[in-house]
Structures are given as structure tokens and as C-alpha cells.
Design an enzyme around this catalytic site. Sequence first.
Site, mmCIF file in Angstrom:
data_model
loop_
_atom_site.group_PDB
_atom_site.id
_atom_site.type_symbol
_atom_site.label_atom_id
_atom_site.label_comp_id
_atom_site.label_asym_id
_atom_site.label_seq_id
_atom_site.Cartn_x
_atom_site.Cartn_y
_atom_site.Cartn_z
ATOM 1 N N LEU A 159 0.822 -1.211 0.000
ATOM 2 C CA LEU A 159 0.000 0.000 0.000
ATOM 3 C C LEU A 159 0.854 1.259 0.000
ATOM 4 C CD1 LEU A 159 -2.639 -1.087 2.666
ATOM 5 C CD2 LEU A 159 -2.878 -1.101 0.177
ATOM 6 N N THR A 161 5.305 2.691 0.712
ATOM 7 C CA THR A 161 6.669 2.392 1.126
ATOM 8 C C THR A 161 7.264 3.604 1.826
ATOM 9 O OG1 THR A 161 7.604 3.159 -0.972
ATOM 10 C CG2 THR A 161 7.006 0.828 -0.823
ATOM 11 N N GLY A 162 8.297 3.373 2.609
ATOM 12 C CA GLY A 162 8.928 4.460 3.337
ATOM 13 C C GLY A 162 10.368 4.140 3.671
ATOM 14 N N SER A 163 10.955 4.971 4.516
ATOM 15 C CA SER A 163 12.373 4.834 4.847
ATOM 16 C C SER A 163 12.685 3.560 5.627
ATOM 17 C CB SER A 163 12.815 6.044 5.682
ATOM 18 O OG SER A 163 12.569 7.233 4.990
ATOM 19 N N PHE A 164 11.715 3.088 6.423
ATOM 20 C CA PHE A 164 11.986 1.934 7.289
ATOM 21 C C PHE A 164 11.442 0.626 6.743
ATOM 22 C CE2 PHE A 164 11.443 5.120 10.978
ATOM 23 C CZ PHE A 164 12.633 5.726 10.625
ATOM 24 N N GLY A 165 10.553 0.685 5.772
ATOM 25 C CA GLY A 165 9.931 -0.535 5.285
ATOM 26 C C GLY A 165 8.732 -0.211 4.433
ATOM 27 N N ARG A 166 7.631 -0.926 4.654
ATOM 28 C CA ARG A 166 6.440 -0.707 3.837
ATOM 29 C C ARG A 166 5.187 -1.156 4.574
ATOM 30 N NH1 ARG A 166 7.098 -3.008 -1.538
ATOM 31 N NH2 ARG A 166 9.229 -2.231 -1.335
ATOM 32 N N VAL A 167 4.044 -0.772 4.002
ATOM 33 C CA VAL A 167 2.753 -1.180 4.552
ATOM 34 C C VAL A 167 2.080 -2.097 3.544
ATOM 35 C CG1 VAL A 167 0.467 -0.420 5.296
ATOM 36 C CG2 VAL A 167 2.482 0.936 5.894
ATOM 37 N N ASP A 276 2.722 15.281 14.947
ATOM 38 C CA ASP A 276 2.929 15.122 13.500
ATOM 39 C C ASP A 276 1.624 15.301 12.730
ATOM 40 O OD1 ASP A 276 4.519 14.847 11.302
ATOM 41 O OD2 ASP A 276 4.564 12.656 11.335
ATOM 42 N N LYS A 278 -0.848 16.573 10.074
ATOM 43 C CA LYS A 278 -0.758 17.045 8.690
ATOM 44 C C LYS A 278 -1.713 16.196 7.865
ATOM 45 C CE LYS A 278 3.219 14.096 7.669
ATOM 46 N NZ LYS A 278 4.605 14.074 7.151
ATOM 47 N N ASN A 281 -1.361 12.368 7.327
ATOM 48 C CA ASN A 281 -1.606 11.455 8.446
ATOM 49 C C ASN A 281 -3.074 11.383 8.838
ATOM 50 O OD1 ASN A 281 1.060 10.753 8.590
ATOM 51 N ND2 ASN A 281 1.570 12.178 10.234
ATOM 52 N N ASP A 294 -0.276 7.046 12.089
ATOM 53 C CA ASP A 294 1.162 7.296 12.261
ATOM 54 C C ASP A 294 1.477 7.985 13.581
ATOM 55 O OD1 ASP A 294 3.845 7.613 12.048
ATOM 56 O OD2 ASP A 294 3.809 8.412 10.015
ATOM 57 N N THR A 311 7.079 17.639 10.875
ATOM 58 C CA THR A 311 7.215 18.054 9.487
ATOM 59 C C THR A 311 7.461 19.558 9.461
ATOM 60 O OG1 THR A 311 5.710 16.300 8.787
ATOM 61 C CG2 THR A 311 6.016 18.137 7.260
#
Length: 482
Positions: A159, A161-167, A276, A278, A281, A294, A311
Amino acid sequence: MPTLGFLKKKRTKDSGSRDLDAPTSPIKESSGSPTTSRTSGSFHLHKTKTGDSLTNTTSNTTTSNTTSNTTTASTSNANANTTPNGSHHPVDSMHATSTPQQHTPSHTVPSIQNLIHASNAAPPRNGAGTVQFHTQPLNQARVTKGKYTLTDFAMQRTLGTGSFGRVHLVQSKHNQRFYAVKVLKKAQVVKMKQVEHTNDERRMLQQVKHPFLITLWGTFQDSKNLYMVMDFVEGGELFSLLRKSQRFPNPVAKFYAAEVTLALDYLHSHNIIYRDLKPENLLLDRHGHLKITDFGFAKEVPDITWTLCGTPDYLAPEVVASKGYNKSVDWWSLGILIFEMLCGFTPFWDGGSPMKIYENILKSRVKYPPYIHPDAHDLLQKLITPDLTKRLGNLHGGSKDVMNHPWFAEVTWDRLSKKDIDAPYVPPVRAGVGDASQFDKYPEETEAYGQAGDDPCVKSPPYTVEHILTCPNSHGHLFPDF
């Protein structure tokens, strides 16, 4: 078609029933549609485009039209679950962007007019007639550790992706419902110094329970990854809807701001700062109500804290100046959110350069477009102020000062908290079938999960120095609660 969706609950009026179904509960219907998120200060998912706009949904009339066409499907599939949330990458790589969205349910209740009585006499503007909202008690830590394993779910697709992994969108093999599973790579979390934030996220989500907050069902880990099982919120990110619509009409922005206000009121009553806020989120469920996702930067703070995270566009001046700060930073962020929803851009944005944004935040000079409603203008001035002795939410009345402001005069807070008000926009999703149409498509993970076997460091304490030093993967001990 809209794109981003993340974690959300069930339908408008069923604010509690469906949330009680865990992934291992008896077979029932399922629902789904996750989202991605823009860049901020934690594990971020890449945003996508949305296909539906609010451009012509101004005021209270459009809501009823949207509702009539989409409510039937929403109502019939009210038993479906929702989706998970994503997180952002560390503060060092903070970026700024935003996205809003909306929703609508069915029922005999008039649409957004239940929230904003545009054509009728409005309630008193002085807070005298305001409904007193009772804070829900903070749940004792729910059992969310070690309940599930990878074998409990069938992976569907990525669904975000990001800096640490994915959903991932997943389907429970036990009840056939759809959920969102956030997978974080331990090595990346450690490398980016996000161990504390990751543990805080799990701890905060384990404690909270509110109609406008994402639900964490459980966590587990293997030798390389951390797993968080959450609601699949199928309507996508508010960010996508906002970008598609450019800006929201006053009543629409008020609807979303009111739901966020209730969520912040709940968190702050339990000494939790979100940090956070925004559009990325904020997820929309299939009825158009919000879910805050998040919690990577959420923290329990009884008094003050000093951590720089968030942010850039949404940071309060006291955070940028590295001063101690309290819950009032969330009310500053609410002001930025309302401004962005009404204008389509953030007040301190300056070519995307974080340093220029920080300079503008410290100066705190805001130019308000002439089309902003006078009451909204007044509220924004009282939220986006560096003077903590004047910032609403930080005064003697706390969050009630925000809720009693004239801009929110028509809001029936107790009904809104029960989702007894139709949302201005209903995402075009099919409930209960794992509809991820509101999400972008990504290349799938090439490294198989769970292959390396058990991480010796995941075993119960006590941990000896020798054990940690000789462990082939010594990250497990850093996440004892997963």
C-alpha cells in the site's frame, strides 16, 4: 479515482461494534483501502494521486448529493474493518507536503448541515450553549503483543513504502477481514536512530481508543522485521483529496478540523502529544470520517519535552528554536492544518527549503487571503501565534477554548463524536473486498519475511552482555514489547 488510503474504522454510526473484531475473531465481512503519506519526520509513505475532487462540493448542498449516491454501498457493507497507518522517516530528512479528504454516510440525518447549520439560526457564538464533551477514559494497555504471526495473514499487495519498510494490505485467514500491516526493518530503524520513536508508537497505539484514531490490533517480530497489525482504512489520505480539490470550502474544512479537535482533546487529556499533524496522516474511512494515523512521534508528556521532530511546515516556533514545549504545539499544528485546508498551501512554505520555512516560522508573519471567513481568520490568529500566553488550547480552558470558538459555533460536538453526522465526501470504494484503489501501486518486496528464523535476542530477558555481543542479529532486544 482517489488514491491514498490507510487506516480507518467502520461506518459512520457503527463507531464501536466492528472495531471489536480482531484478526483472529470469527469469520465476518471485511473492508479495506489503505493510504500513503507525504514526507515528514518519521516512517513516510509515498503519496499518490486522487481522482475525486471537492472543487464543486462547496457548502452543505453537495454533501447530500454525494451521500445519496454512495451511502447505499457504505451502509450495506458496514461490517467491514479498516486499514493501517504509515509512519515517517527521521527528523533529519523531514520534508513538507499535505493532503486532505472527506467522507459521507447514509441515514435520515441531514448531511453536513448537522454539523454546520448554514441556513438556520446558529447557536450562540460565545460558548454558552456549547455541549460539554466528556473525555473517554484511556484504555488500560490492550493485549497487543505476540497474538499474531505471518502465517495468520495472506499478503495481498503493498500500500505504501517508506524509509523503514512498507505497509501491506493483508487478509486474515481466520475471519477473512482485511488489515494493514506495517513492516519496519530493524536495521533501518536502528540506523536512523528511531528506536525510541518506534517503541513510543507501539506504546501509544496500545493505550488509545477513539473513533478518530487508528486501531492497533497487535505486533510481532522476526529476526529482521517488526510488524504492526492495524485497521485497513480504505478511503485514502486527506492529503490526496485536498490536492485534487486545491482547497476546501469553509464548511468542509470545519468538518475535518472538528474531528481532529476531538481527537487532540482526547490525546491531551491523557498527556499524549501527537506532534505530527498534517493531511498525510489523516485517513478517510469509507464513510468519509477521519482517522489519525502514524503515531511515530507521539509521546506521553506530563509537562514539557525538547525533542525536535515533525514536518517542517507544521513545526511550532518553540520547537524550531529548540525550546522546551508542551501540548500547545499540536494546537499550532491544527492552525496550520486549517490554513492549508482553506488555502491549499501552508502559511510558511517558501520554495520547499526547510531552512527558509524555519526562518518564516520564527518570524511568524502570516498573510491571510481575503476569502478566508472572518471567524476562521480569528481562530487562525489565535492558534498560529508564537505567544503561548495567547495561543488557544494552551490557556486556562484548554481544548474547550478551541471547541467554543465562534468558528465552531454550529458544531454539535457530542453527535460528531458518535459519527452521527454525515461527512462532506464519501470515497468511491467497495467495502469488504480489500479495495485498495485509493492507493498507488508499488513494486513488491523482494526479500521474503520471516526466512531467517527466530532472533535469539527476541527471547525473554534478562540479556547478558555476552549474549547481545554474540547474537547474529542483536536488534531484537531493542524492541522488547513487539
